[in-house]
Scaffold this motif. Structure first.
Motif, PDB file in Angstrom:
ATOM      1  N   ALA A 246     -53.346 -19.241  23.851  1.00 19.58           N
ATOM      2  CA  ALA A 246     -53.410 -18.002  23.076  1.00 19.58           C
ATOM      3  C   ALA A 246     -54.859 -17.653  22.757  1.00 19.58           C
ATOM      4  O   ALA A 246     -55.705 -18.546  22.552  1.00 19.58           O
ATOM      5  N   LEU A 247     -55.152 -16.377  22.725  1.00 17.82           N
ATOM      6  CA  LEU A 247     -56.534 -15.931  22.526  1.00 17.82           C
ATOM      7  C   LEU A 247     -57.121 -16.390  21.207  1.00 17.82           C
ATOM      8  O   LEU A 247     -58.340 -16.515  21.078  1.00 17.82           O
ATOM      9  N   ASP A 248     -56.264 -16.641  20.217  1.00 13.86           N
ATOM     10  CA  ASP A 248     -56.793 -17.048  18.921  1.00 13.86           C
ATOM     11  C   ASP A 248     -56.954 -18.569  18.800  1.00 13.86           C
ATOM     12  O   ASP A 248     -57.379 -19.072  17.759  1.00 13.86           O
ATOM     13  N   GLN A 249     -56.614 -19.309  19.848  1.00 12.18           N
ATOM     14  CA  GLN A 249     -56.808 -20.760  19.785  1.00 12.18           C
ATOM     15  C   GLN A 249     -58.266 -21.098  20.032  1.00 12.18           C
ATOM     16  O   GLN A 249     -58.856 -20.690  21.028  1.00 12.18           O
ATOM     17  N   MET A 250     -58.863 -21.858  19.136  1.00 12.59           N
ATOM     18  CA  MET A 250     -60.272 -22.225  19.237  1.00 12.59           C
ATOM     19  C   MET A 250     -60.479 -23.721  19.477  1.00 12.59           C
ATOM     20  O   MET A 250     -61.508 -24.122  20.004  1.00 12.59           O
TER      21      MET A 250
END
Length: 324
Positions: free
Chosen positions: A183-187
């Motif tokens: 997911a794009l918000d996973q850092m």
């Protein structure tokens, strides 16, 4: 290559927590330097080696004058697969061949280090080109190189330089080993994200070179080996140790070294008294635990030499290499 690049160097493997000569079982202590340059330097009119200012004389100096028996060689995935500035991937691979040959000629192994994936895209801002995780082409990359060097015992494999959390300004998502993305918000990048990649990369190498000695880094820019080992034979676990990581070395990598081979793929510091004391302490610790290492870096900050003259940091490393 049928061993023509290796100049008779013995094949290496592991036993317990040591790297060994596979034929004799004798423990081998690998210590040397990183020779950075090929991961970013495009070719000049004479080719990739000249573009990176890499020469036979320099490799001989590193091995013979500094007593290195291993050179860690950072390289660029895109250059291997596609070349650069009108020069082909085969030409880039031939440049790597040449370094391997020179190093083994004088008595050193070459640890191939996947340092950069792509020099044209920016990972994490204007200065960080190290991707947080590999991409799907990394499997093709290691298949290509392991096939090329399958009969070359002088060649060792460092799968991926520094797994790490995405940076705030990194525009790229985290890649999964199946070709999709998180997911794009996973850092965050933990062992949960990194170990499936490591297993796939190991398999890519071992499909072509079953006995290859493979080095696997930790998370947190390769520093943290907590969560290792993996259930795979003939692996070396590589940590990168810098002053900003602190000194919790037993937890990060020292405890693991009691049962598995551990290697410090990078360490460095400035010429300040505090950093020099850090480096000396680290070298004492690795000596006590019988851990090998390659210092960063011969040709990039923090510098080991300037015009072949050691910096204060470099002199500390040189003394460690000579046993002084």
């Amino acid at each position: 290559m049928n061993g023509e690049l290796s100049n008779g160097l013995a094949a290496l493997g592991t036993s317990g927590n040591r790297i060994i000569n596979s034929a004799t079982g004798e423990p081998i202590m690998l210590r040397g330097v990183n020779r950075s340059g090929l991961e970013y330097a495009g070719p000049d009119e004479q080719g990739f080696l000249s573009g990176a200012s890499l020469s036979r004389f320099e490799i001989e100096f590193i091995v013979r004058e500094w007593r290195c028996n291993i050179i860690r060689l950072p390289f660029n995935q895109d250059f291997v697969l596609r070349g650069r500035l009108g020069r082909s991937g085969e030409e880039y691979q031939q440049a790597i061949d040449q370094v391997i040959y020179w190093a083994s000629l004088f008595g050193a192994y070459t640890l191939l280090d996947l340092q950069w994936l792509d020099a044209d895209r920016v990972y994490g801002g204007n200065r960080n080109f190290v991707a947080p995780l590999p991409n799907i082409e990394s499997l093709e990359l290691w298949t290509t190189l392991a096939r090329r060097y399958q009969d070359e015992p002088a060649v060792l494999y460092d799968l991926f330089n520094e797994p790490h959390d995405r940076l705030d300004d990194d525009p790229f998502p985290l890649n999964k080993e199946d070709g999709t993305t998180y997911a794009l918000d996973q850092m965050t990048v933990t062992m949960k994200e990194w170990q499936p990649w490591a297993l796939k990369l190991i398999q890519a190498v071992r499909n072509e070179s079953p006995d290859a000695l493979v080095f696997v880094g930790g998370t947190n820019w390769a520093y943290d080996l907590h969560g290792m080992p993996m259930d795979v034979e003939n692996l070396v676990y590589s940590t990168h140790v810098y002053p900003n990581k602190g000194r919790n070395w037993p937890e990060a990598f020292g405890n693991l070294s009691q049962s598995k081979p551990v290697f410090v793929g990078e360490f460095g510091g400035s010429d300040t008294p505090g950093d020099l004391e850090f480096v000396r302490a680290l070298m004492r610790y690795t000596q006590e635990l019988e851990i090998g290492w390659t210092a960063w870096s011969w040709s990039n900050e923090p510098f080991l030499v300037t015009r072949y003259i050691p910096t204060a940091f470099g002199e500390t490393v040189r003394q460690g290499l000579s046993g002084a």
